[in-house]
Scaffold this motif. Structure first.
Motif, PDB file in Angstrom:
ATOM      1  N   SER A  54       0.845  -1.192   0.000  1.00  0.00           N
ATOM      2  CA  SER A  54       0.000   0.000   0.000  1.00  0.00           C
ATOM      3  C   SER A  54       0.885   1.248   0.000  1.00  0.00           C
ATOM      4  CB  SER A  54      -0.889   0.004   1.249  1.00  0.00           C
ATOM      5  OG  SER A  54      -0.104   0.186   2.418  1.00  0.00           O
ATOM      6  N   ALA A  55       0.264   2.378  -0.219  1.00  0.00           N
ATOM      7  CA  ALA A  55       0.995   3.644  -0.143  1.00  0.00           C
ATOM      8  C   ALA A  55       1.569   3.811   1.264  1.00  0.00           C
ATOM      9  CB  ALA A  55       0.087   4.813  -0.504  1.00  0.00           C
ATOM     10  N   ARG A  56       0.826   3.402   2.282  1.00  0.00           N
ATOM     11  CA  ARG A  56       1.306   3.474   3.663  1.00  0.00           C
ATOM     12  C   ARG A  56       2.541   2.582   3.861  1.00  0.00           C
ATOM     13  NH1 ARG A  56      -3.270   2.907   6.183  1.00  0.00           N
ATOM     14  NH2 ARG A  56      -3.262   0.648   5.975  1.00  0.00           N
ATOM     15  N   ASP A  57       2.506   1.382   3.245  1.00  0.00           N
ATOM     16  CA  ASP A  57       3.667   0.486   3.309  1.00  0.00           C
ATOM     17  C   ASP A  57       4.890   1.157   2.686  1.00  0.00           C
ATOM     18  OD1 ASP A  57       1.940  -1.441   4.362  1.00  0.00           O
ATOM     19  OD2 ASP A  57       1.826  -2.587   2.489  1.00  0.00           O
ATOM     20  N   MET A  58       4.703   1.742   1.496  1.00  0.00           N
ATOM     21  CA  MET A  58       5.816   2.401   0.813  1.00  0.00           C
ATOM     22  C   MET A  58       6.345   3.565   1.642  1.00  0.00           C
ATOM     23  SD  MET A  58       5.038   2.140  -3.285  1.00  0.00           S
ATOM     24  CE  MET A  58       3.833   3.442  -3.294  1.00  0.00           C
ATOM     25  N   LEU A  59       5.452   4.315   2.261  1.00  0.00           N
ATOM     26  CA  LEU A  59       5.846   5.428   3.127  1.00  0.00           C
ATOM     27  C   LEU A  59       6.736   4.932   4.261  1.00  0.00           C
ATOM     28  CD1 LEU A  59       5.511   8.404   4.130  1.00  0.00           C
ATOM     29  CD2 LEU A  59       3.519   7.589   5.389  1.00  0.00           C
ATOM     30  N   ARG A  60       6.343   3.830   4.884  1.00  0.00           N
ATOM     31  CA  ARG A  60       7.128   3.276   5.996  1.00  0.00           C
ATOM     32  C   ARG A  60       8.499   2.806   5.531  1.00  0.00           C
ATOM     33  NH1 ARG A  60       2.314  -0.249   8.835  1.00  0.00           N
ATOM     34  NH2 ARG A  60       1.498   1.433  10.132  1.00  0.00           N
ATOM     35  N   ILE A  62      10.239   3.756   2.796  1.00  0.00           N
ATOM     36  CA  ILE A  62      11.072   4.898   2.401  1.00  0.00           C
ATOM     37  C   ILE A  62      11.537   5.670   3.625  1.00  0.00           C
ATOM     38  CG2 ILE A  62      11.049   7.138   1.214  1.00  0.00           C
ATOM     39  CD1 ILE A  62       9.341   5.743  -0.971  1.00  0.00           C
ATOM     40  N   SER A  63      10.651   5.883   4.588  1.00  0.00           N
ATOM     41  CA  SER A  63      11.035   6.584   5.818  1.00  0.00           C
ATOM     42  C   SER A  63      12.151   5.843   6.547  1.00  0.00           C
ATOM     43  CB  SER A  63       9.826   6.729   6.757  1.00  0.00           C
ATOM     44  OG  SER A  63       8.815   7.503   6.169  1.00  0.00           O
ATOM     45  N   ALA A  64      11.986   4.521   6.714  1.00  0.00           N
ATOM     46  CA  ALA A  64      13.006   3.713   7.392  1.00  0.00           C
ATOM     47  C   ALA A  64      14.306   3.716   6.591  1.00  0.00           C
ATOM     48  CB  ALA A  64      12.503   2.292   7.601  1.00  0.00           C
ATOM     49  N   GLY A  65      14.197   3.646   5.263  1.00  0.00           N
ATOM     50  CA  GLY A  65      15.386   3.661   4.407  1.00  0.00           C
ATOM     51  C   GLY A  65      16.143   4.973   4.483  1.00  0.00           C
ATOM     52  N   LEU A  66      15.418   6.074   4.554  1.00  0.00           N
ATOM     53  CA  LEU A  66      16.068   7.373   4.693  1.00  0.00           C
ATOM     54  C   LEU A  66      16.758   7.487   6.053  1.00  0.00           C
ATOM     55  CD1 LEU A  66      13.401   9.686   3.034  1.00  0.00           C
ATOM     56  CD2 LEU A  66      15.776   9.427   2.297  1.00  0.00           C
ATOM     57  N   ARG A  67      16.071   7.054   7.108  1.00  0.00           N
ATOM     58  CA  ARG A  67      16.699   7.099   8.436  1.00  0.00           C
ATOM     59  C   ARG A  67      17.913   6.173   8.476  1.00  0.00           C
ATOM     60  NH1 ARG A  67      11.311   7.975   9.788  1.00  0.00           N
ATOM     61  NH2 ARG A  67      10.838   5.773  10.143  1.00  0.00           N
ATOM     62  N   GLY A  68      17.804   4.994   7.834  1.00  0.00           N
ATOM     63  CA  GLY A  68      18.938   4.076   7.760  1.00  0.00           C
ATOM     64  C   GLY A  68      20.097   4.660   6.972  1.00  0.00           C
ATOM     65  N   ASP A  72      17.614  12.536   9.171  1.00  0.00           N
ATOM     66  CA  ASP A  72      16.710  12.724  10.298  1.00  0.00           C
ATOM     67  C   ASP A  72      15.355  13.168   9.751  1.00  0.00           C
ATOM     68  OD1 ASP A  72      15.646  13.028  12.834  1.00  0.00           O
ATOM     69  OD2 ASP A  72      16.586  14.985  13.165  1.00  0.00           O
ATOM     70  N   VAL A  73      14.530  12.178   9.364  1.00  0.00           N
ATOM     71  CA  VAL A  73      13.218  12.479   8.799  1.00  0.00           C
ATOM     72  C   VAL A  73      12.162  11.662   9.527  1.00  0.00           C
ATOM     73  CG1 VAL A  73      14.103  13.041   6.504  1.00  0.00           C
ATOM     74  CG2 VAL A  73      13.399  10.704   7.004  1.00  0.00           C
ATOM     75  N   SER A  74      10.966  12.211   9.586  1.00  0.00           N
ATOM     76  CA  SER A  74       9.825  11.500  10.154  1.00  0.00           C
ATOM     77  C   SER A  74       8.930  11.032   9.002  1.00  0.00           C
ATOM     78  CB  SER A  74       9.032  12.441  11.064  1.00  0.00           C
ATOM     79  OG  SER A  74       8.416  13.465  10.277  1.00  0.00           O
ATOM     80  N   GLU A  75       7.988  10.175   9.328  1.00  0.00           N
ATOM     81  CA  GLU A  75       7.027   9.775   8.294  1.00  0.00           C
ATOM     82  C   GLU A  75       6.248  10.985   7.803  1.00  0.00           C
ATOM     83  OE1 GLU A  75       4.560   6.357   9.039  1.00  0.00           O
ATOM     84  OE2 GLU A  75       6.298   5.121   9.551  1.00  0.00           O
ATOM     85  N   ALA A  76       5.979  11.938   8.684  1.00  0.00           N
ATOM     86  CA  ALA A  76       5.278  13.165   8.268  1.00  0.00           C
ATOM     87  C   ALA A  76       6.118  13.937   7.248  1.00  0.00           C
ATOM     88  CB  ALA A  76       4.961  14.038   9.474  1.00  0.00           C
ATOM     89  N   ASP A  77       7.433  13.986   7.458  1.00  0.00           N
ATOM     90  CA  ASP A  77       8.316  14.651   6.491  1.00  0.00           C
ATOM     91  C   ASP A  77       8.225  13.955   5.140  1.00  0.00           C
ATOM     92  OD1 ASP A  77       9.358  16.416   8.463  1.00  0.00           O
ATOM     93  OD2 ASP A  77      10.951  14.988   8.977  1.00  0.00           O
TER      94      ASP A  77
END
Length: 112
Positions: A54-60, A62-68, A72-77
């Protein structure tokens, strides 16, 4: 785009006109296990291999990948970010990141 080390599972991406390096580190994978209620990496990989994200899955992811990757980004970012190719561009980034992390072929695109 340079700077991504594929041997370490890093994937380059261009989001909001900026070059990023995403990586699902052990910490990022633990974060995703928690977010998806997975008991282990095998269960997480099985979920991703279904091909139904889902779009929510992709958001999670990408967010985790950016933090990894050290950002320093949040899911809201990430929700507010744009990709040149829209949802298809984000899907390509997620696909390349999951392939780099779990295998199934070499993620070869320089700009997913």
């Amino acid at each position: 785009m340079s700077g991504a080390n594929r041997r370490r599972g890093e994937v380059p991406a261009r989001i909001d006109g900026r070059d990023y390096r995403l990586c699902l580190t052990l910490g990022a994978l633990a974060e995703l296990e928690d977010a998806f209620g997975a008991d282990d990496l095998g269960e997480l990989a099985k979920r991703f291999s279904s091909g139904r994200l889902s779009a929510r899955d992709m958001l999670r992811v990408i967010s985790a990948g950016l933090r990894g990757g050290g950002y320093d980004v949040s899911e809201a970012d990430v929700r507010a970010m744009r990709c040149d190719e829209g949802a298809a561009g984000f899907a390509r980034i997620v696909s390349a990141l999951l392939t780099a992390t779990f295998g199934g072929g070499e993620a070869t695109s320089e700009n997913p």
